[in-house]
Motif scaffolding. Structure first.
Motif, mmCIF file in Angstrom:
data_model
loop_
_atom_site.group_PDB
_atom_site.id
_atom_site.type_symbol
_atom_site.label_atom_id
_atom_site.label_comp_id
_atom_site.label_asym_id
_atom_site.label_seq_id
_atom_site.Cartn_x
_atom_site.Cartn_y
_atom_site.Cartn_z
ATOM 1 N N THR A 33 0.774 -1.255 -0.015
ATOM 2 C CA THR A 33 0.028 0.048 0.112
ATOM 3 C C THR A 33 0.716 1.335 -0.164
ATOM 4 N N TYR A 60 -4.228 2.255 -5.751
ATOM 5 C CA TYR A 60 -4.363 1.448 -4.812
ATOM 6 C C TYR A 60 -5.230 0.234 -5.146
ATOM 7 N N TYR A 170 -7.376 -4.907 -0.301
ATOM 8 C CA TYR A 170 -6.765 -3.951 0.379
ATOM 9 C C TYR A 170 -7.303 -3.467 1.917
ATOM 10 N N TYR A 176 -4.876 -6.249 9.119
ATOM 11 C CA TYR A 176 -3.861 -5.458 8.214
ATOM 12 C C TYR A 176 -2.702 -4.577 9.153
ATOM 13 N N ASP A 187 -1.938 -8.434 1.885
ATOM 14 C CA ASP A 187 -3.040 -8.003 1.253
ATOM 15 C C ASP A 187 -4.318 -8.599 1.720
#
Length: 415
Positions: A33, A60, A170, A176, A187
């Motif tokens: 990212t 993105y 994402y 994350y 991911d």
């Protein structure tokens, strides 16, 4: 994406000299990212020749920036050469056709040789002893969460109303954030839909919204599939789910989020026995069990005491006030993340950070004050913020996570 900073610096230098720098774009895989953010400021030419500037969403979500190409060109080609032939970059792109990565061309291999060494990107600092730092086992892996609001309410993943996979990739929820702070750029796909069971998500037409969600899941290749069951007879549903993902990756690993043992979720009784037996049976087949619900239930009912606790624990520590549904607080979201992370990696929960969980500067969804204002509206009180702020309590909960994963109470009927 170890050379992204180099590339951006080189491009900006060319631009400051009055040169126009353009890149021809093909669909490529961007795993980071941070790389997407870096590329968002770089001008590029789309496949059809239309000149435009990248924005965060396009870089993105569409994963459309030529990472290797840009890095190679910025260092090996002059501004005049690039300006004269914007299509030059396509020779270096890692091109994707119908969602499947194509083979490298000779030009692509040459570009890769410039920037990719054994085990990492060339140009990165080498340790003095010549040994590279071992890469985190989750780094650049793909993880998908399947479930409903029991997963996204506590921000394990972030709630979204989008249907398509592109918009749900994402995810930057707590899982994350945790992985990133432990050195893994993962991911994460959020395939959690409010009010849906797993059976409905994989039905040809779900009862809740009459959509075949499977048709939107174009890329089925995942390294880890985290499943939050929401129905009886899930041991039959999971067969369909496993076959679905194994077609794309036979080595995919499955993790069960144990929400069915959470306080007040089910009728317990004989159903609880079925759930325990199901967990044990799935575990015998190689499925990882992240039974956060069993531990949380034990804490609420005083079966498990949090070591060195300064706080008392009740249902509102972990759940928002609702008459029939048990949606989690931010502490519950983090508890789910710890169980999944530790089940996959085998690492101790006591090593995991949690400073981001109530930090609105990381994600606005993590704003604890707004969360409490939104869901504790009738005079109820919660102390999950105080728990997060207590190093003793958090360490105690993490110790219990380690104990629970090691001892597997759902197999001994002690849960």
């Amino acid at each position: 994406a170890g050379s992204v900073y180099q590339m951006v610096t080189a491009v900006k230098s060319l631009q400051e000299n009055g040169d126009t720098v353009s890149f021809s774009v093909a669909l490529v895989n961007i795993k980071s990212t941070n790389a997407a953010r870096a590329f968002a400021a770089v001008p590029f030419v789309t496949v059809d020749g239309e000149t435009t500037y990248g924005d965060y969403d396009s870089a993105y979500n569409a994963r459309s920036m030529a990472k290797i190409a840009a890095m190679a060109l910025a260092d090996t080609k002059t501004a005049e050469e690039i300006a004269a032939d914007p299509g030059l970059a396509t020779k270096y792109c890692h091109v994707v056709t119908d969602g499947v990565f194509g083979k490298h061309t000779a030009e692509q291999r040459d570009a890769l040789k410039l920037y990719v060494g054994e085990g990492g990107f060339a140009g990165e600092d080498e340790p003095e002893n010549g040994e590279r730092e071992e890469e985190h086992m989750l780094h650049r892996k793909k993880v998908i969460f399947l479930g409903n609001s029991y997963v996204f309410w506590g921000k394990t993943v972030l709630n979204t109303s989008y249907k398509t996979q592109e918009k749900r990739n994402y995810d930057q929820g707590m899982f994350y954030q945790l992985c990133q702070r432990m050195g893994a750029e993962v991911d994460v796909t959020n395939w959690c839909f409010s009010g849906h069971s797993i059976r409905e998500i994989f039905a040809d037409s779900c009862n809740d919204c009459s959509i075949d969600h499977k048709t939107y899941l174009k890329d089925r290749y995942y390294d880890y599939v985290v499943i939050s069951p929401g129905e009886s007879n899930f041991d039959k549903t999971i067969v369909t789910v496993m076959e679905f993902f194994k077609e794309a990756n036979p080595d995919v690993k499955f993790i069960i989020l144990g929400n069915q043992t959470a306080y007040g979720y089910s009728s317990m009784g004989s159903e609880l026995d079925y759930i325990r037996e199901m967990y044990a049976g799935l575990e015998d087949q190689g499925v990882l069990i992240a039974d956060w619900g069993g531990l949380m239930d034990g804490i609420i009912t005083d079966k498990y005491a949090v070591p060195n606790a300064t706080q008392t624990y009740d249902r509102y520590t972990f759940f928002v006030p609702e008459s029939s549904i048990r949606h989690g607080t931010l502490l519950t979201g983090y508890l789910e993340c710890m169980f999944v992370y530790c089940a996959i990696t085998g690492e101790s929960a006591t090593t995991l950070p949690y400073d981001f969980c109530t930090d609105a500067s990381v994600r606005e969804e993590f704003d604890a004050d707004k969360f409490i204002e939104s869901y504790f509206t009738n005079g109820e009180t919660t102390n999950f913020v105080e728990v997060f702020n207590s190093a003793a309590d958090m360490n105690g909960i993490q110790q219990l996570v380690d104990w629970y994963i090691a001892n597997k109470p759902y197999r001994t009927q002690e849960n």
